[in-house]
Design a protein around this motif. Structure first.
Motif, PDB file in Angstrom:
ATOM      1  N   GLY A  58       0.809  -1.217   0.000  1.00  0.00           N
ATOM      2  CA  GLY A  58       0.000   0.000   0.000  1.00  0.00           C
ATOM      3  C   GLY A  58       0.835   1.256   0.000  1.00  0.00           C
ATOM      4  O   GLY A  58       0.311   2.362   0.134  1.00  0.00           O
ATOM      5  N   ASP A  59       2.136   1.111  -0.158  1.00  0.00           N
ATOM      6  CA  ASP A  59       3.037   2.260  -0.129  1.00  0.00           C
ATOM      7  C   ASP A  59       2.839   3.177  -1.330  1.00  0.00           C
ATOM      8  O   ASP A  59       3.152   4.358  -1.271  1.00  0.00           O
ATOM      9  CB  ASP A  59       4.487   1.772  -0.076  1.00  0.00           C
ATOM     10  CG  ASP A  59       5.471   2.882   0.179  1.00  0.00           C
ATOM     11  OD1 ASP A  59       5.183   3.747   1.038  1.00  0.00           O
ATOM     12  OD2 ASP A  59       6.536   2.885  -0.474  1.00  0.00           O
ATOM     13  N   ASP A  60       2.297   2.662  -2.416  1.00  0.00           N
ATOM     14  CA  ASP A  60       2.118   3.460  -3.625  1.00  0.00           C
ATOM     15  C   ASP A  60       0.727   4.093  -3.720  1.00  0.00           C
ATOM     16  O   ASP A  60       0.364   4.646  -4.755  1.00  0.00           O
ATOM     17  CB  ASP A  60       2.395   2.623  -4.870  1.00  0.00           C
ATOM     18  CG  ASP A  60       1.390   1.514  -5.063  1.00  0.00           C
ATOM     19  OD1 ASP A  60       0.667   1.185  -4.106  1.00  0.00           O
ATOM     20  OD2 ASP A  60       1.349   0.972  -6.179  1.00  0.00           O
ATOM     21  N   LEU A  61      -0.054   4.068  -2.652  1.00  0.00           N
ATOM     22  CA  LEU A  61      -1.410   4.603  -2.700  1.00  0.00           C
ATOM     23  C   LEU A  61      -1.439   6.079  -3.065  1.00  0.00           C
ATOM     24  O   LEU A  61      -2.280   6.519  -3.843  1.00  0.00           O
ATOM     25  CB  LEU A  61      -2.115   4.396  -1.360  1.00  0.00           C
ATOM     26  CG  LEU A  61      -2.592   2.989  -1.052  1.00  0.00           C
ATOM     27  CD1 LEU A  61      -3.205   2.929   0.336  1.00  0.00           C
ATOM     28  CD2 LEU A  61      -3.573   2.527  -2.088  1.00  0.00           C
ATOM     29  N   TYR A  62      -0.518   6.855  -2.525  1.00  0.00           N
ATOM     30  CA  TYR A  62      -0.506   8.282  -2.829  1.00  0.00           C
ATOM     31  C   TYR A  62      -0.155   8.517  -4.292  1.00  0.00           C
ATOM     32  O   TYR A  62      -0.746   9.381  -4.946  1.00  0.00           O
ATOM     33  CB  TYR A  62       0.467   9.036  -1.918  1.00  0.00           C
ATOM     34  CG  TYR A  62       0.402  10.532  -2.130  1.00  0.00           C
ATOM     35  CD1 TYR A  62      -0.676  11.265  -1.645  1.00  0.00           C
ATOM     36  CD2 TYR A  62       1.397  11.217  -2.821  1.00  0.00           C
ATOM     37  CE1 TYR A  62      -0.768  12.629  -1.848  1.00  0.00           C
ATOM     38  CE2 TYR A  62       1.325  12.576  -3.021  1.00  0.00           C
ATOM     39  CZ  TYR A  62       0.241  13.287  -2.532  1.00  0.00           C
ATOM     40  OH  TYR A  62       0.149  14.645  -2.734  1.00  0.00           O
TER      41      TYR A  62
END
Length: 52
Positions: free
Chosen positions: A10-14
């Motif tokens: 979920g680190d790439d959500l932004y």
């Protein structure tokens, strides 16, 4: 491999949010990274969280 791990965690959500914002027809104000993650946490943990 790195991109897969970022997606899984979920680190790439932004980054996905920013891409979606650029394609969105309704131009709303872009949230800062800090505000985005705070809103994500608020959405995740709001409401009743119990088993019964």
């Amino acid at each position: 491999m790195y991109a897969f791990l970022r997606r899984l965690s979920g680190d790439d959500l932004y980054d996905l949010y920013v891409l979606n914002h650029k394609q969105c027809l309704k131009k709303h104000k872009l949230m800062s990274k800090k505000n985005f993650y705070q809103a994500t946490l608020d959405k995740k943990w709001s409401g009743i969280k119990r088993c019964c």
